[in-house]
Write a protein that holds these residues in place. Sequence first.
Motif, short mmCIF file in Angstrom:
data_model
loop_
_atom_site.label_atom_id
_atom_site.label_comp_id
_atom_site.label_asym_id
_atom_site.label_seq_id
_atom_site.Cartn_x
_atom_site.Cartn_y
_atom_site.Cartn_z
N GLN A 143 3.83 -0.96 -3.90
CA GLN A 143 3.90 0.44 -3.49
C GLN A 143 5.05 1.10 -2.82
N ARG A 144 5.42 2.14 -2.86
CA ARG A 144 6.60 2.85 -2.20
C ARG A 144 5.97 4.25 -1.84
N LEU A 145 5.33 4.31 -0.58
CA LEU A 145 4.63 5.36 -0.02
C LEU A 145 5.29 5.69 1.40
N SER A 146 5.17 7.25 1.65
CA SER A 146 5.64 7.56 2.81
C SER A 146 4.82 6.94 3.88
N LYS A 147 5.36 7.43 5.34
CA LYS A 147 4.47 6.98 6.50
C LYS A 147 3.13 7.83 6.40
N ALA A 148 3.04 9.02 6.10
CA ALA A 148 1.90 9.71 5.89
C ALA A 148 0.80 9.23 5.14
N VAL A 149 1.26 8.56 3.83
CA VAL A 149 0.42 8.16 3.01
C VAL A 149 -0.05 6.77 3.21
N TRP A 150 0.64 6.13 3.90
CA TRP A 150 0.61 4.60 4.21
C TRP A 150 -0.69 4.84 5.28
N THR A 151 -0.47 5.89 6.30
CA THR A 151 -1.37 6.15 7.23
C THR A 151 -3.20 6.68 6.65
N LYS A 152 -2.86 7.41 5.23
CA LYS A 152 -4.18 7.70 4.61
C LYS A 152 -4.71 6.25 4.18
N GLU A 153 -3.70 5.66 3.57
CA GLU A 153 -4.51 4.38 2.76
C GLU A 153 -4.89 3.48 3.94
N GLY A 189 5.25 1.11 6.13
CA GLY A 189 5.95 2.34 6.06
C GLY A 189 7.39 1.91 6.07
N SER A 190 7.91 0.85 6.97
CA SER A 190 9.29 0.38 6.85
C SER A 190 9.61 -0.69 5.68
N ASN A 191 8.68 -1.56 5.50
CA ASN A 191 8.99 -2.29 4.32
C ASN A 191 8.58 -1.92 2.89
N PHE A 192 7.97 -0.85 2.81
CA PHE A 192 7.71 -0.23 1.37
C PHE A 192 7.76 1.25 1.43
N PRO A 193 8.83 1.91 1.73
CA PRO A 193 8.99 3.31 1.80
C PRO A 193 9.25 3.83 0.25
N PRO A 194 9.16 5.16 0.15
CA PRO A 194 9.47 5.79 -1.10
C PRO A 194 10.76 5.68 -1.65
N ASP A 195 12.07 5.40 -0.69
CA ASP A 195 13.17 5.37 -1.41
C ASP A 195 13.39 3.75 -1.46
N LYS A 196 12.60 2.88 -1.50
CA LYS A 196 12.97 1.48 -1.85
C LYS A 196 13.09 1.29 -3.22
N THR A 197 13.79 0.18 -3.49
CA THR A 197 13.87 0.03 -4.95
C THR A 197 12.66 -0.25 -5.64
N PRO A 198 12.54 0.34 -6.83
CA PRO A 198 10.97 0.31 -7.45
C PRO A 198 10.87 -1.26 -7.60
N TYR A 199 9.51 -1.54 -7.51
CA TYR A 199 9.00 -3.08 -7.43
C TYR A 199 9.01 -3.41 -9.13
N ILE A 200 9.54 -4.64 -9.29
CA ILE A 200 9.45 -4.97 -10.58
C ILE A 200 8.60 -6.37 -10.67
#
Length: 115
Positions: free
Chosen positions: A58-68, A92-103
């Motif tokens: 996942q690459r989510l913002s803090k707001a979306v992590w909150t919802k999840e 949110g700090s380990n899997f933010p939107p600007d982190k390199t995409p997961y492969i």
Amino acid sequence: MSHKDSIIVGVLIALSGPVLIPAQNSAKLNEELPAGAMQQKATTACLECHEARIMVQQRLSKAVWTKEVDKMVKWGAVVDPADRDALIDYFGSNFPPDKTPYIAARSQASRNRAK
């Protein structure tokens, strides 16, 4: 051993396999979650139902992590209310939107086919 007994033993072995696999792989799944103060709580809350890669990809913002996190708690994830915000911060700090995409790592079989 009769044919009927052989069938019963085979069915019991087949049914016990899926039960044994998660226990054998649990250490590997835990290794995929990043180290941190909330790693164990994330493992306890999330890996009851999911593999670690569900969160890791996942690459989510803090707001979306909150919802999840809130959604998963409603669906039965065990998260102490005192740990909720720290768990959201961990994700949110380990899997933010600007982190390199997961492969995803390819299996050995698919590597061999690609050669």
